[in-house]
Design an enzyme around this catalytic site. Structure first.
Site, PDB file in Angstrom:
ATOM      1  N   HIS A  53       0.858  -1.186   0.000  1.00 27.70           N
ATOM      2  CA  HIS A  53       0.000   0.000   0.000  1.00 27.70           C
ATOM      3  C   HIS A  53       0.892   1.232   0.000  1.00 27.70           C
ATOM      4  O   HIS A  53       2.026   1.199   0.490  1.00 27.70           O
ATOM      5  CB  HIS A  53      -0.903   0.015   1.228  1.00 27.70           C
ATOM      6  CG  HIS A  53      -1.983  -1.006   1.195  1.00 27.70           C
ATOM      7  ND1 HIS A  53      -3.052  -0.971   2.051  1.00 27.70           N
ATOM      8  CD2 HIS A  53      -2.180  -2.093   0.410  1.00 27.70           C
ATOM      9  CE1 HIS A  53      -3.854  -1.984   1.809  1.00 27.70           C
ATOM     10  NE2 HIS A  53      -3.334  -2.691   0.810  1.00 27.70           N
ATOM     11  N   GLU A  55       0.933   3.895   1.787  1.00 25.26           N
ATOM     12  CA  GLU A  55       1.404   4.306   3.118  1.00 25.26           C
ATOM     13  C   GLU A  55       2.596   3.467   3.564  1.00 25.26           C
ATOM     14  O   GLU A  55       3.588   3.977   4.085  1.00 25.26           O
ATOM     15  CB  GLU A  55       0.309   4.146   4.178  1.00 25.26           C
ATOM     16  CG  GLU A  55      -0.967   4.872   3.888  1.00 25.26           C
ATOM     17  CD  GLU A  55      -2.003   3.968   3.223  1.00 25.26           C
ATOM     18  OE1 GLU A  55      -1.727   3.401   2.145  1.00 25.26           O
ATOM     19  OE2 GLU A  55      -3.107   3.858   3.773  1.00 25.26           O
ATOM     20  N   CYS A  83      -6.312   1.667   5.719  1.00 29.36           N
ATOM     21  CA  CYS A  83      -6.955   0.421   6.140  1.00 29.36           C
ATOM     22  C   CYS A  83      -6.448   0.076   7.549  1.00 29.36           C
ATOM     23  O   CYS A  83      -5.508   0.701   8.050  1.00 29.36           O
ATOM     24  CB  CYS A  83      -6.635  -0.694   5.141  1.00 29.36           C
ATOM     25  SG  CYS A  83      -4.927  -1.308   5.226  1.00 29.36           S
ATOM     26  N   CYS A  86      -2.604  -0.621   7.652  1.00 27.01           N
ATOM     27  CA  CYS A  86      -1.805   0.593   7.488  1.00 27.01           C
ATOM     28  C   CYS A  86      -1.911   1.489   8.722  1.00 27.01           C
ATOM     29  O   CYS A  86      -0.918   2.096   9.137  1.00 27.01           O
ATOM     30  CB  CYS A  86      -2.226   1.347   6.230  1.00 27.01           C
ATOM     31  SG  CYS A  86      -1.754   0.484   4.704  1.00 27.01           S
TER      32      CYS A  86
END
Length: 149
Positions: A53, A55, A83, A86
């Site tokens: 992801h 992040e 999410c 994360c």
């Protein structure tokens, strides 16, 4: 000190992710002086890695640059509400401030869903600011998914 948003840089990373066929999410890590130290867009498909992801990739790069697993005083700008995974990584990295654009009612982990920072197990809770650049982030996401339906 004047607030300087870095959401446009995160949005540029999201646009680049979309061009690669990735879900258009971008992230930027900024050090305490306001300097961008890392930026990334989603790369889950490209890297065949469900943890890639935006992040996570930006935090990994910032930690490598800092030579530390923690980023106290740093800010993270991300185009979509993180999410749960994360959100936990943001906490573990001791990010001071989280700025995000679009809310994620389906998969969010900050203000929706499990609300990771509300649990006593959260060792660190960043300051959270939502809605920064939300309209553009939502437009990118809706356009991306409309093209695939």
């Amino acid at each position: 000190m004047t607030f300087n948003s870095h959401m446009e840089t995160a949005l540029a990373e999201a646009r680049a992710a979309a061009l690669r066929g990735e879900v258009p999410v971008g992230a930027v890590v900024v050090d305490p002086s306001g300097r961008v130290v890392a930026r990334a867009g989603n790369r889950t498909r490209e890297l065949c890695d469900p943890s890639a992801h935006a992040e996570v990739l930006a935090i990994r790069a910032a930690c490598a640059a800092a030579g530390s697993e923690r980023l106290p005083g740093h800010s993270l700008y991300v185009t979509l509400e993180p999410c749960p995974a994360c959100a936990a990584i943001i906490s573990a990295a001791r990010i001071a401030r989280l700025y995000y654009g679009a809310s994620d009612p389906k998969s969010g982990g900050v203000e929706r869903g499990p609300r990771i920072y509300c649990h006593p197990q959260a060792h660190h809770v960043p300051e959270v600011y939502d809605g920064i650049g939300a309209a553009e982030a939502e437009r990118l996401l809706k356009g991306f998914f409309a093209e695939r339906r």
